[in-house]
Design a protein around this motif. Structure first.
Motif, PDB file in Angstrom:
ATOM      1  N   VAL A  20       0.833  -1.206   0.000  1.00 40.87           N
ATOM      2  CA  VAL A  20       0.000   0.000   0.000  1.00 40.87           C
ATOM      3  C   VAL A  20       0.869   1.258   0.000  1.00 40.87           C
ATOM      4  O   VAL A  20       0.555   2.249  -0.670  1.00 40.87           O
ATOM      5  CB  VAL A  20      -0.953  -0.014   1.206  1.00 40.87           C
ATOM      6  CG1 VAL A  20      -1.745   1.291   1.280  1.00 40.87           C
ATOM      7  CG2 VAL A  20      -1.901  -1.195   1.125  1.00 40.87           C
ATOM      8  N   ALA A  21       1.969   1.241   0.731  1.00 37.73           N
ATOM      9  CA  ALA A  21       2.853   2.411   0.780  1.00 37.73           C
ATOM     10  C   ALA A  21       3.424   2.713  -0.603  1.00 37.73           C
ATOM     11  O   ALA A  21       3.502   3.877  -1.025  1.00 37.73           O
ATOM     12  CB  ALA A  21       3.978   2.172   1.779  1.00 37.73           C
ATOM     13  N   LYS A  22       3.812   1.682  -1.344  1.00 37.37           N
ATOM     14  CA  LYS A  22       4.352   1.892  -2.689  1.00 37.37           C
ATOM     15  C   LYS A  22       3.271   2.382  -3.642  1.00 37.37           C
ATOM     16  O   LYS A  22       3.528   3.228  -4.509  1.00 37.37           O
ATOM     17  CB  LYS A  22       4.965   0.597  -3.195  1.00 37.37           C
ATOM     18  CG  LYS A  22       6.187   0.149  -2.394  1.00 37.37           C
ATOM     19  CD  LYS A  22       6.759  -1.149  -2.919  1.00 37.37           C
ATOM     20  CE  LYS A  22       7.977  -1.568  -2.101  1.00 37.37           C
ATOM     21  NZ  LYS A  22       8.567  -2.844  -2.570  1.00 37.37           N
ATOM     22  N   LEU A  23       2.049   1.861  -3.480  1.00 33.38           N
ATOM     23  CA  LEU A  23       0.946   2.350  -4.310  1.00 33.38           C
ATOM     24  C   LEU A  23       0.646   3.814  -4.005  1.00 33.38           C
ATOM     25  O   LEU A  23       0.324   4.602  -4.907  1.00 33.38           O
ATOM     26  CB  LEU A  23      -0.299   1.495  -4.073  1.00 33.38           C
ATOM     27  CG  LEU A  23      -0.243   0.040  -4.556  1.00 33.38           C
ATOM     28  CD1 LEU A  23      -1.509  -0.697  -4.140  1.00 33.38           C
ATOM     29  CD2 LEU A  23      -0.065  -0.024  -6.069  1.00 33.38           C
ATOM     30  N   ALA A  24       0.762   4.189  -2.721  1.00 31.59           N
ATOM     31  CA  ALA A  24       0.516   5.583  -2.338  1.00 31.59           C
ATOM     32  C   ALA A  24       1.536   6.514  -2.978  1.00 31.59           C
ATOM     33  O   ALA A  24       1.190   7.615  -3.440  1.00 31.59           O
ATOM     34  CB  ALA A  24       0.543   5.716  -0.816  1.00 31.59           C
ATOM     35  N   LEU A  25       2.797   6.096  -3.018  1.00 28.64           N
ATOM     36  CA  LEU A  25       3.830   6.933  -3.633  1.00 28.64           C
ATOM     37  C   LEU A  25       3.547   7.172  -5.108  1.00 28.64           C
ATOM     38  O   LEU A  25       3.738   8.276  -5.614  1.00 28.64           O
ATOM     39  CB  LEU A  25       5.198   6.277  -3.454  1.00 28.64           C
ATOM     40  CG  LEU A  25       5.755   6.220  -2.036  1.00 28.64           C
ATOM     41  CD1 LEU A  25       7.125   5.564  -2.033  1.00 28.64           C
ATOM     42  CD2 LEU A  25       5.835   7.607  -1.421  1.00 28.64           C
ATOM     43  N   ARG A  26       3.090   6.144  -5.761  1.00 28.02           N
ATOM     44  CA  ARG A  26       2.787   6.300  -7.189  1.00 28.02           C
ATOM     45  C   ARG A  26       1.566   7.188  -7.388  1.00 28.02           C
ATOM     46  O   ARG A  26       1.512   7.987  -8.325  1.00 28.02           O
ATOM     47  CB  ARG A  26       2.547   4.929  -7.818  1.00 28.02           C
ATOM     48  CG  ARG A  26       2.300   4.987  -9.314  1.00 28.02           C
ATOM     49  CD  ARG A  26       2.475   3.640  -9.967  1.00 28.02           C
ATOM     50  NE  ARG A  26       2.299   3.723 -11.415  1.00 28.02           N
ATOM     51  CZ  ARG A  26       2.509   2.714 -12.241  1.00 28.02           C
ATOM     52  NH1 ARG A  26       2.919   1.556 -11.774  1.00 28.02           N
ATOM     53  NH2 ARG A  26       2.326   2.862 -13.544  1.00 28.02           N
ATOM     54  N   PHE A  27       0.580   7.070  -6.516  1.00 31.46           N
ATOM     55  CA  PHE A  27      -0.636   7.871  -6.647  1.00 31.46           C
ATOM     56  C   PHE A  27      -0.358   9.350  -6.412  1.00 31.46           C
ATOM     57  O   PHE A  27      -0.904  10.217  -7.108  1.00 31.46           O
ATOM     58  CB  PHE A  27      -1.683   7.355  -5.653  1.00 31.46           C
ATOM     59  CG  PHE A  27      -2.972   8.113  -5.674  1.00 31.46           C
ATOM     60  CD1 PHE A  27      -3.901   7.943  -6.690  1.00 31.46           C
ATOM     61  CD2 PHE A  27      -3.280   9.025  -4.662  1.00 31.46           C
ATOM     62  CE1 PHE A  27      -5.089   8.646  -6.713  1.00 31.46           C
ATOM     63  CE2 PHE A  27      -4.469   9.727  -4.674  1.00 31.46           C
ATOM     64  CZ  PHE A  27      -5.373   9.535  -5.703  1.00 31.46           C
ATOM     65  N   PHE A  28       0.494   9.659  -5.439  1.00 36.36           N
ATOM     66  CA  PHE A  28       0.768  11.059  -5.095  1.00 36.36           C
ATOM     67  C   PHE A  28       1.973  11.629  -5.843  1.00 36.36           C
ATOM     68  O   PHE A  28       2.398  12.748  -5.542  1.00 36.36           O
ATOM     69  CB  PHE A  28       1.004  11.193  -3.589  1.00 36.36           C
ATOM     70  CG  PHE A  28      -0.219  10.950  -2.753  1.00 36.36           C
ATOM     71  CD1 PHE A  28      -1.298  11.807  -2.814  1.00 36.36           C
ATOM     72  CD2 PHE A  28      -0.288   9.849  -1.925  1.00 36.36           C
ATOM     73  CE1 PHE A  28      -2.431  11.578  -2.051  1.00 36.36           C
ATOM     74  CE2 PHE A  28      -1.417   9.608  -1.148  1.00 36.36           C
ATOM     75  CZ  PHE A  28      -2.493  10.476  -1.217  1.00 36.36           C
ATOM     76  N   ASP A  29       2.505  10.898  -6.794  1.00 33.78           N
ATOM     77  CA  ASP A  29       3.677  11.379  -7.530  1.00 33.78           C
ATOM     78  C   ASP A  29       3.445  12.715  -8.231  1.00 33.78           C
ATOM     79  O   ASP A  29       4.355  13.549  -8.275  1.00 33.78           O
ATOM     80  CB  ASP A  29       4.121  10.316  -8.537  1.00 33.78           C
ATOM     81  CG  ASP A  29       5.359  10.735  -9.300  1.00 33.78           C
ATOM     82  OD1 ASP A  29       6.440  10.782  -8.685  1.00 33.78           O
ATOM     83  OD2 ASP A  29       5.239  11.028 -10.515  1.00 33.78           O
TER      84      ASP A  29
END
Length: 538
Positions: A271-280
């Motif tokens: 989830v943390a990695k998905l969050a980074l991609r979403f907020f990029d």
């Protein structure tokens, strides 16, 4: 044994006791008329004195008394106490509540805060979600209810895609309810069922957005014309709301629900990695790096493999994860020490009272040159040999809200460094006017999508208006001291003045060289004229 507390009351009791004994004796044997008459008169006299005694008792400050007769011995004992006043009861309840709040275990779990009022005075709108509410702070607000049907659509799509029952998610969140509540500041005025329903609804909505940004919303079953679950214009506003401090969901709750969807309840880190991609898209720098540049950057940080900002430390929520990705591995979180020995050299001060650095215009006049540093770490500023190297910073309409919420988190969370705050204060000191922004833009340090350079200058001048931080705890303090010492040397200032006035363009350089040559020729002519006068040729 007799314990006397009230003499008048004791006298009344003895008279009554004597009267009762006389009446009992009259029942056993015949009384004469005289004795009966005296008994009746005595009884009437006692009854007449009783109201007066009751009035006296009302004015007594002592507690009520209870008379006990046992084995022929009279005792006066203390009776039940009168109830305490309401204000005393209220104070006791507040003390009990304070005792419950004063729990180190509870405070240690706190990570999602309400933005302090002193920070809100700058720009309250930057901390309030405009489209979607996540978590309990803004739950069920009227202006944010339009997103609720879309949240339920996200839950429906997840259940349909995974062929699971909603009760699985409700039971999972129920187990984590107490831990999740402890993450939020202050009491949460939601019943258990309402809190669990809110968490399931918000978490499913977040996870669908994260997965849609990474895998594509079409793959998740959404139409490409979907008003929410599509990379449309509204997505930027949703991202800006989801990164706000008061609009966060604990990361361990998201991990649990995502693990249930994947069939692995204990799954963590995805989830943390998905969050980074979403907020990029919110990242305040878009400096493109080649593979060789990235390899040099990683080696300078001590990494031999691909960089993972969350490899060692787990995030608290999406804002914390995004902040750690911005800082990379450089700034290590260290516990703050709030109680320090007071001194003039080590004090907590408002940034407006301490100018860490001069503005760009003044630094240029003092001989400081500016250069863009090629790195994707926007906070990594360097100074060497009179050159201030600053990484590129991209400013858009969401930058202000992003920086304000990052600063608010650093101000509130004890186990957080103040790197973002220090960087923003540093840039605020550099930028005092549109001319300063223009210079930084000329060197490629600042790129903005705002209307004018004046708006950029106003943005930085307002970001830290009410922020208080330790000026000696800033990672840029040593660099600022080096810059200030460089500016104090007069030779650097003179050299800068010469460069700005006489070497600012080619024509000025040609004119200066011509003037120097003419001066040298004049001196030579004067020398030979004097020399020929005193040393004539024979």
């Amino acid at each position: 044994m007799v314990a006397v507390f009230n003499k008048e009351l004791l006298s009344w009791y003895l008279i009554t006791l004597k009267l009762n004994e006389t009446v009992e004796a009259g029942l056993q044997k015949v009384q004469n008329p005289t004795t009966a008459t005296r008994s009746i008169e005595l009884s009437q006299e006692v009854q007449a004195q009783r109201p007066l005694q009751v009035q006296k008792e009302r004015h007594q400050p002592l507690d009520s008394l209870q008379v006990a007769v046992k084995d022929g011995t009279s005792n006066v004992e203390e009776g039940p106490k009168s109830p305490e006043p309401e204000w005393v009861i209220s104070i006791r309840e507040k003390l009990d509540h304070a005792n419950q709040d004063d729990d180190a275990v509870t405070w240690s779990k706190l990570c999602i805060y309400r933005v302090p009022q002193y920070l809100r005075e700058g720009d309250d709108k930057a901390y309030l979600p405009q489209i979607v509410s996540l978590g309990p702070y803004h739950h069920n607000k009227k202006r944010l209810r339009n997103m609720d049907p879309h949240k339920w659509r996200a839950v429906y799509h997840i259940l349909k895609r995974t062929n699971q029952d909603i009760k699985l998610y409700l039971d999972a969140i129920k187990e984590l309810e107490e831990r999740a509540r402890a993450c939020y500041e202050g009491p949460i005025c939601l019943r258990s069922n309402e809190f669990v329903e809110m968490m399931v609804l918000d978490c499913c909505f977040i996870l669908e957005l994260f997965r849609g940004a990474a895998e594509g919303f079409n793959q998740l079953g959404y139409s490409r014309n979907d008003p929410i679950f599509a990379m449309r214009g509204s997505m930027h506003s949703i991202q800006r709301d989801m990164i706000m401090l008061e609009n966060q969901i604990p990361l361990f709750v998201l991990d649990r629900l995502f693990g249930l969807q994947m069939g692995q309840p204990d799954l963590k880190g995805i989830v943390a990695k998905l969050a980074l991609r979403f907020f990029d898209p919110l990242t305040p720098t878009d400096e493109p790096l080649t593979n060789s540049d990235r390899t040099k950057l990683e080696s300078s940080l001590g990494h031999t493999s691909a960089f993972d900002p969350l490899a060692e430390l787990g995030g608290l929520h999406s804002l914390d994860v995004f902040r750690r990705s911005l800082l990379r591995i450089g700034p290590q979180p260290t516990p703050r020490i709030w109680v320090k020995r007071w001194s003039h050299s080590n004090r907590v001060a408002d940034k407006r009272r301490q100018q860490l650095l001069h503005c760009v215009t003044e630094l240029r006049e003092a001989g400081i040159n500016f250069k863009k540093r090629k790195t994707d770490r926007f906070w990594d500023v360097k100074f060497k040999n009179g050159v201030l190297k600053i990484p590129r910073l991209l400013i858009h309409d969401g930058t202000k809200s992003l920086f304000l919420n990052l600063i608010a988190f650093e101000q509130c969370h004890l186990d957080s460094t103040n790197y973002i705050t220090s960087y923003v204060v540093f840039m605020d000191n550099l930028i005092n006017s549109p001319e300063d922004v223009s210079v930084l833009h000329y060197y490629g340090i600042i790129e903005h999508w705002l209307g004018s350079d004046a708006e950029v200058a106003d943005l930085f001048n307002r970001l830290c208006q009410e922020v208080v931080f330790d000026i000696n705890d800033s990672y840029l303090s040593p660099l600022s001291q080096q810059v200030n010492r460089y500016c104090e040397h007069r030779w650097n200032t003179w050299r800068a003045t010469l460069s700005h006035k006489y070497f600012n363009n080619p024509w000025a350089i040609i004119s200066f060289v011509a003037a120097v040559v003419l001066l040298l020729l004049t001196l030579a002519q004067t020398f030979y004229g004097i020399y020929g006068y005193y040393e004539p040729h024979s």
